[in-house]
Design a protein around this motif. Structure first.
Motif, PDB file in Angstrom:
ATOM      1  N   ALA A 290      27.410  26.014 -23.208  1.00  0.00           N
ATOM      2  CA  ALA A 290      27.089  24.590 -23.343  1.00  0.00           C
ATOM      3  C   ALA A 290      25.928  24.221 -22.416  1.00  0.00           C
ATOM      4  CB  ALA A 290      28.325  23.747 -23.030  1.00  0.00           C
TER       5      ALA A 290
ATOM      6  N   LEU B 122      30.514  17.753 -20.659  1.00  0.00           N
ATOM      7  CA  LEU B 122      31.458  18.382 -21.577  1.00  0.00           C
ATOM      8  C   LEU B 122      32.770  17.623 -21.497  1.00  0.00           C
ATOM      9  CD1 LEU B 122      32.135  21.934 -22.493  1.00  0.00           C
ATOM     10  CD2 LEU B 122      33.989  20.813 -21.280  1.00  0.00           C
TER      11      LEU B 122
ATOM     12  N   SER C 254      23.416  21.026 -22.728  1.00  0.00           N
ATOM     13  CA  SER C 254      24.406  19.956 -22.588  1.00  0.00           C
ATOM     14  C   SER C 254      24.430  19.453 -21.150  1.00  0.00           C
ATOM     15  CB  SER C 254      25.803  20.468 -22.952  1.00  0.00           C
ATOM     16  OG  SER C 254      25.821  20.927 -24.281  1.00  0.00           O
TER      17      SER C 254
ATOM     18  N   VAL D 290      28.290  20.639 -29.992  1.00  0.00           N
ATOM     19  CA  VAL D 290      27.238  20.088 -29.153  1.00  0.00           C
ATOM     20  C   VAL D 290      26.425  19.123 -30.003  1.00  0.00           C
ATOM     21  CG1 VAL D 290      25.211  20.556 -27.741  1.00  0.00           C
ATOM     22  CG2 VAL D 290      27.145  22.145 -27.693  1.00  0.00           C
TER      23      VAL D 290
ATOM     24  N   ALA E 147      28.613  18.092 -24.985  1.00  0.00           N
ATOM     25  CA  ALA E 147      29.447  19.174 -25.520  1.00  0.00           C
ATOM     26  C   ALA E 147      30.899  18.725 -25.562  1.00  0.00           C
ATOM     27  CB  ALA E 147      29.306  20.412 -24.645  1.00  0.00           C
TER      28      ALA E 147
END
Length: 149
Positions: free
Chosen positions: A97, A105, A102, A64, A69
């Protein structure tokens, strides 16, 4: 059949099991030094293991950086594939995450790994591009997949 499944942070004590999973899963496995670096020297990294009845059967790495992420790797021991353990592990890491802030991703997956791609799509990941010759063992392309969290 009732099995106890736990996902938790990886520790140094897990390294032998994780290396076994790594070698059973990848043509060009990461070294012990690579995992040590990730666990101790990379401030962006978090690694998780999935434990089935006291046996580590899989792991997943997450980076991260600010609010993005990235899954570095995910693997389940071959003899434990097909039991949704990868899905359980991936879902846990995805939630981690999100929990730490985040907003998206991403990951790379072999273009030939349709099974993994299908699982990632279940979590909303979509193709975002191709990394040509990404895998060093056979120069296979990687499909980049991502999702907004």
């Amino acid at each position: 059949m009732t099995n106890k499944v736990v996902v938790r942070k990886m520790t140094d004590e897990d390294l032998e099991d994780v290396l076994e999973i790594e070698h059973a899963s990848f043509a060009t496995p990461w070294s012990r030094d690579s995992f040590n670096h990730e666990l101790h020297d990379n401030p962006y990294a978090a690694y998780y293991v999935i434990v089935l009845d006291d046996q580590i059967v899989g792991y997943c790495g997450l980076w991260v950086i600010i609010d993005e992420a990235h899954i570095t790797n995910i693997a389940i021991l071959p003899e434990f594939r097909g039991y949704r353990l990868g899905k359980t592990l991936f879902q846990y890491v995805l939630q981690e995450a999100k929990r730490i802030g985040s907003v998206q991703l991403s990951l790379e997956v072999r273009v030939s790994n349709v099974t993994a791609q299908k699982m990632y799509r279940q979590f909303g990941l979509v193709p975002g591009g191709i990394r040509k010759n990404y895998y060093t063992d056979n120069q296979e392309d990687a499909l980049v997949m991502w999702v907004k969290l």
